[in-house]
Write an enzyme that holds these catalytic residues in place. Sequence first.
Site, mmCIF file in Angstrom:
data_model
loop_
_atom_site.group_PDB
_atom_site.id
_atom_site.type_symbol
_atom_site.label_atom_id
_atom_site.label_comp_id
_atom_site.label_asym_id
_atom_site.label_seq_id
_atom_site.Cartn_x
_atom_site.Cartn_y
_atom_site.Cartn_z
ATOM 1 N N ASP A 1 18.308 4.374 -0.926
ATOM 2 C CA ASP A 1 17.071 3.672 -0.542
ATOM 3 C C ASP A 1 15.927 4.611 -0.178
ATOM 4 O OD1 ASP A 1 18.421 1.315 -0.777
ATOM 5 O OD2 ASP A 1 18.595 0.934 1.376
ATOM 6 N N LYS B 1 12.142 -1.827 5.641
ATOM 7 C CA LYS B 1 11.982 -2.559 4.379
ATOM 8 C C LYS B 1 12.788 -3.854 4.408
ATOM 9 C CE LYS B 1 16.284 -1.540 2.461
ATOM 10 N NZ LYS B 1 17.386 -2.480 2.477
HETATM 11 O O1 C5P Z 1 23.286 5.761 -1.222
HETATM 12 P P1 C5P Z 1 23.810 5.406 0.119
HETATM 13 O O2 C5P Z 1 24.345 6.602 0.850
HETATM 14 O O3 C5P Z 1 22.879 4.619 0.947
HETATM 15 O O4 C5P Z 1 25.039 4.453 -0.165
HETATM 16 C C1 C5P Z 1 26.047 4.177 0.793
HETATM 17 C C2 C5P Z 1 27.258 3.653 0.052
HETATM 18 O O5 C5P Z 1 26.976 2.375 -0.527
HETATM 19 C C3 C5P Z 1 27.696 4.507 -1.113
HETATM 20 O O6 C5P Z 1 28.595 5.504 -0.705
HETATM 21 C C4 C5P Z 1 28.352 3.510 -2.026
HETATM 22 O O7 C5P Z 1 29.653 3.228 -1.559
HETATM 23 C C5 C5P Z 1 27.537 2.264 -1.807
HETATM 24 N N1 C5P Z 1 26.468 2.062 -2.818
HETATM 25 C C6 C5P Z 1 26.816 1.641 -4.088
HETATM 26 N N2 C5P Z 1 25.838 1.419 -5.017
HETATM 27 C C7 C5P Z 1 24.534 1.597 -4.700
HETATM 28 C C8 C5P Z 1 24.158 2.019 -3.412
HETATM 29 C C9 C5P Z 1 25.165 2.245 -2.492
HETATM 30 O O8 C5P Z 1 28.007 1.454 -4.394
HETATM 31 N N3 C5P Z 1 23.586 1.341 -5.630
#
Ligand code: C5P
Length: 312
Positions: free
Chosen positions: A138, A14
């Site tokens: 995502d 993406k």
């Molecule tokens: O959701 P994901 O595991 O991909 O996110 C990785 C890290 O990115 C999370 O632990 C968080 O620290 C940060 N994050 C965030 N806000 C979001 C998506 C991700 O703070 N909307």
Amino acid sequence: MSTPRRVRVRALAKLNLDLRVLGKRSDGYHELRTVFQTISLADTIEMAFTPGRKTAIELDDALAIPDNLVGRAAKLALGAIHGAGRVEIRLTKRIPMGAGLGGGSSDAAAVLLALPVLAGRHIGLPQLGELAQQLGSDVAFFLLGGTAVGIGRGSELFPLPDGPAQAALVVAPGVHVSTPQAYRDLSPRLTSESQQNKIFSFQSQVWGGGVERLPRNDFEEVVFPQHPSLADIKRRLLRAGASVALMTGSGSAVFGLYPDRNRISVALQSLGAGKAFPVSFVTRSRYRRMWWRALEEHIIGRTWPPQSRYAR
Ligand code: C5P
């Protein structure tokens, strides 16, 4: 002994065509406004499922990615259908990792979509969405594909209509950006006043009506100063005729949008470092056709794709 049911699927990458980070939420995540777009760059996943009494998940991944989301997705999917058996997954990576291209998320979503079908079971979109959120912010987008606005953590999705075919050049310079660190760096700069402006300008960007037509990615302001080579790639993409050049996700890949493939060939010559991938946008209708063809022989009735009141 049952025979395995097999499927081979493409897990697309993406781009974030726009990405604004509003502020930190009480759950620790950040509130986002973004536009996701699936593109033709893809990993390949070959999966076999043999029903049995015990569950064994075997992942053949040449890069030996630690704590691969794919294995976790398989476990979650089997748990949701109360199924058991042997799952063999071979992952061929083409999407650069740690580049903001969503490769790991897309691979995980592909398993969520395909494994229940291989097991002859159906999981509705709301439940798939919940499983996706447990794997990462995502992942839910890849249940849908095409162009979609993401809000909240990025998992609340609003499909946008399919646009015309768009060519793009994605440059992945091999710089690793840590997503949690990028959020930590950006967080102190986020004020409630700027949130209001961002919401307004995002809305006018996506739905028109306003004067502004300037896509942006808030992570550029913290990531570019740390990695000036990325700002340089953006400048080169623009000089080579890109109508828009932007970093995707928290980086490090940078993409340029071009009117056609010829312009991309010219742009490719002017870029030195990094791996460059000429790609095209994949619309939701193409995404669904691709998935339908991959799963067709295993689908019982017309239970796929999982429907949503928002999807067309
Ligand atoms: O959701 P994901 O595991 O991909 O996110 C990785 C890290 O990115 C999370 O632990 C968080 O620290 C940060 N994050 C965030 N806000 C979001 C998506 C991700 O703070 N909307």
